[in-house]
Motif scaffolding. Sequence first.
Motif, mmCIF file in Angstrom:
data_model
loop_
_atom_site.group_PDB
_atom_site.id
_atom_site.type_symbol
_atom_site.label_atom_id
_atom_site.label_comp_id
_atom_site.label_asym_id
_atom_site.label_seq_id
_atom_site.Cartn_x
_atom_site.Cartn_y
_atom_site.Cartn_z
ATOM 1 N N PHE A 96 0.891 -1.276 0.065
ATOM 2 C CA PHE A 96 -0.111 -0.084 0.004
ATOM 3 C C PHE A 96 0.824 1.414 0.090
ATOM 4 O O PHE A 96 0.402 2.251 -0.775
ATOM 5 C CB PHE A 96 -0.939 0.000 1.188
ATOM 6 C CG PHE A 96 -2.271 -0.980 1.192
ATOM 7 C CD1 PHE A 96 -3.148 -0.457 -0.137
ATOM 8 C CD2 PHE A 96 -2.539 -1.829 1.938
ATOM 9 C CE1 PHE A 96 -4.381 -1.241 -0.217
ATOM 10 C CE2 PHE A 96 -3.911 -2.640 1.640
ATOM 11 C CZ PHE A 96 -4.458 -2.295 0.593
ATOM 12 N N GLU A 97 1.770 1.268 0.619
ATOM 13 C CA GLU A 97 3.094 2.384 0.916
ATOM 14 C C GLU A 97 3.300 2.907 -0.511
ATOM 15 O O GLU A 97 3.378 3.978 -1.003
ATOM 16 C CB GLU A 97 3.902 2.075 2.053
ATOM 17 C CG GLU A 97 3.336 2.137 3.234
ATOM 18 C CD GLU A 97 4.565 1.823 4.414
ATOM 19 O OE1 GLU A 97 5.380 1.435 4.045
ATOM 20 O OE2 GLU A 97 4.303 2.013 5.657
ATOM 21 N N LEU A 98 3.709 1.827 -1.265
ATOM 22 C CA LEU A 98 4.563 1.811 -2.585
ATOM 23 C C LEU A 98 3.305 2.442 -3.640
ATOM 24 O O LEU A 98 3.656 3.326 -4.290
ATOM 25 C CB LEU A 98 5.111 0.543 -3.046
ATOM 26 C CG LEU A 98 6.367 0.088 -2.373
ATOM 27 C CD1 LEU A 98 6.788 -1.489 -2.823
ATOM 28 C CD2 LEU A 98 7.413 1.213 -2.565
ATOM 29 N N ALA A 99 2.344 1.791 -3.399
ATOM 30 C CA ALA A 99 1.136 2.029 -4.434
ATOM 31 C C ALA A 99 0.800 3.788 -4.388
ATOM 32 O O ALA A 99 0.826 4.492 -4.986
ATOM 33 C CB ALA A 99 0.062 1.084 -4.152
ATOM 34 N N LEU A 100 0.581 4.104 -3.016
ATOM 35 C CA LEU A 100 -0.048 5.112 -2.616
ATOM 36 C C LEU A 100 0.944 6.583 -2.687
ATOM 37 O O LEU A 100 0.552 7.482 -2.407
ATOM 38 C CB LEU A 100 -1.030 5.087 -1.417
ATOM 39 C CG LEU A 100 -2.208 4.021 -1.409
ATOM 40 C CD1 LEU A 100 -2.857 4.077 0.187
ATOM 41 C CD2 LEU A 100 -3.273 4.433 -2.468
ATOM 42 N N SER A 101 2.251 6.054 -2.688
ATOM 43 C CA SER A 101 2.996 7.037 -2.789
ATOM 44 C C SER A 101 3.703 7.665 -4.005
ATOM 45 O O SER A 101 4.185 8.522 -4.227
ATOM 46 C CB SER A 101 4.467 6.737 -2.059
ATOM 47 O OG SER A 101 4.976 5.629 -3.037
ATOM 48 N N GLY A 102 2.818 6.749 -5.123
ATOM 49 C CA GLY A 102 3.152 7.308 -6.329
ATOM 50 C C GLY A 102 4.361 6.740 -7.009
ATOM 51 O O GLY A 102 4.926 7.248 -7.818
ATOM 52 N N ARG A 103 5.251 6.038 -6.227
ATOM 53 C CA ARG A 103 6.458 5.540 -6.641
ATOM 54 C C ARG A 103 6.619 4.283 -7.340
ATOM 55 O O ARG A 103 7.706 4.194 -7.953
ATOM 56 C CB ARG A 103 7.414 5.387 -5.475
ATOM 57 C CG ARG A 103 7.760 6.565 -4.530
ATOM 58 C CD ARG A 103 8.719 6.230 -3.363
ATOM 59 N NE ARG A 103 7.866 5.559 -2.316
ATOM 60 C CZ ARG A 103 8.287 4.958 -1.220
ATOM 61 N NH1 ARG A 103 9.487 4.636 -1.417
ATOM 62 N NH2 ARG A 103 7.623 4.313 -0.354
#
Length: 305
Positions: free
Chosen positions: A210-217
């Motif tokens: 989720f962190e990777l997805a929602l960070s835009g990275r």
Amino acid sequence: MQAAIGIDIGGTKTAIGLVASDGAVLATTSLPTDLTISPYDMVDRIAEAANRLMAEKELLPADLQGIGIGAPGPLNTKLGQIAEPPNLRAWWGFPVVDAFKRHYDARIVLENDATAAALAEKQAGAAKDADHFVYVTISTGIGAGIYSHGRLLTGSTGNAGDIGHMVVDPAGGDCPCGQRGCFEHIASGTAIAREASVMLGRPVTTKEAFELALSGRDAAMDQLVQRVFRYIGIGCVTLINTFDPELIVIGGGVSQVGAPLFDAVSGYIREHALNPSGRRTPLVPAALHQDAGLIGAAALVQTHY
């Protein structure tokens, strides 16, 4: 003072609590669910822990309203048995109600853990004012508790709401249950971690995905998460079209991602629910988290459900 014992049996942990009639949690404890010992020995440990809580609160056997047990399905609540839950293989066919009767001369009730959590949300959580709602838990697996016309719908053997094994996308691969594309196989926290790990070639937790997805990275990870949100939307629309609830409550670890999930799923509902009123069905986060299972389990013996 009277209270009920609520017991929430999980594949790795069992939560135990004393709960007053108004849903107030008086005391809690937890134990590892030790699958290396017999279920009877595990029940003995649970009873010992519950009795310690009663002693700490100076409650006598006469103060005990009963024992409510929430456990993962499939169950057979008519027989008081745990049937074949995937994460409790050592307990398959175990007469859990009779095992607790060795310790207590009180009413003992067994229900699916998601059903118990739904009752907790009705008694003291996000659904206090609703007479028709579905509680959906999205975590290691996916399940639901269904509350309609002012009471729980549990089914003939207590397994109503096992939505994790309704087929959402047959192209989603083989579910361990034997079907293809089951809801929990493609949209649970386990599914997100599994697919993210394949994509990155290393172990990835649901939280990291989720962190990777929602960070835009990571655009590919964002596509994975958006696909999961769409699957959850499909599941919710199916529940809305089937049960016509006034409210859907979402709980479980995946719900902790917050607004991105609720906004995406609400948007899918507005676009795809069949009935105009269904398109306006509110989607809200569960109010009770860690204690929901034991509060609901206790409520099984405190309310007419």
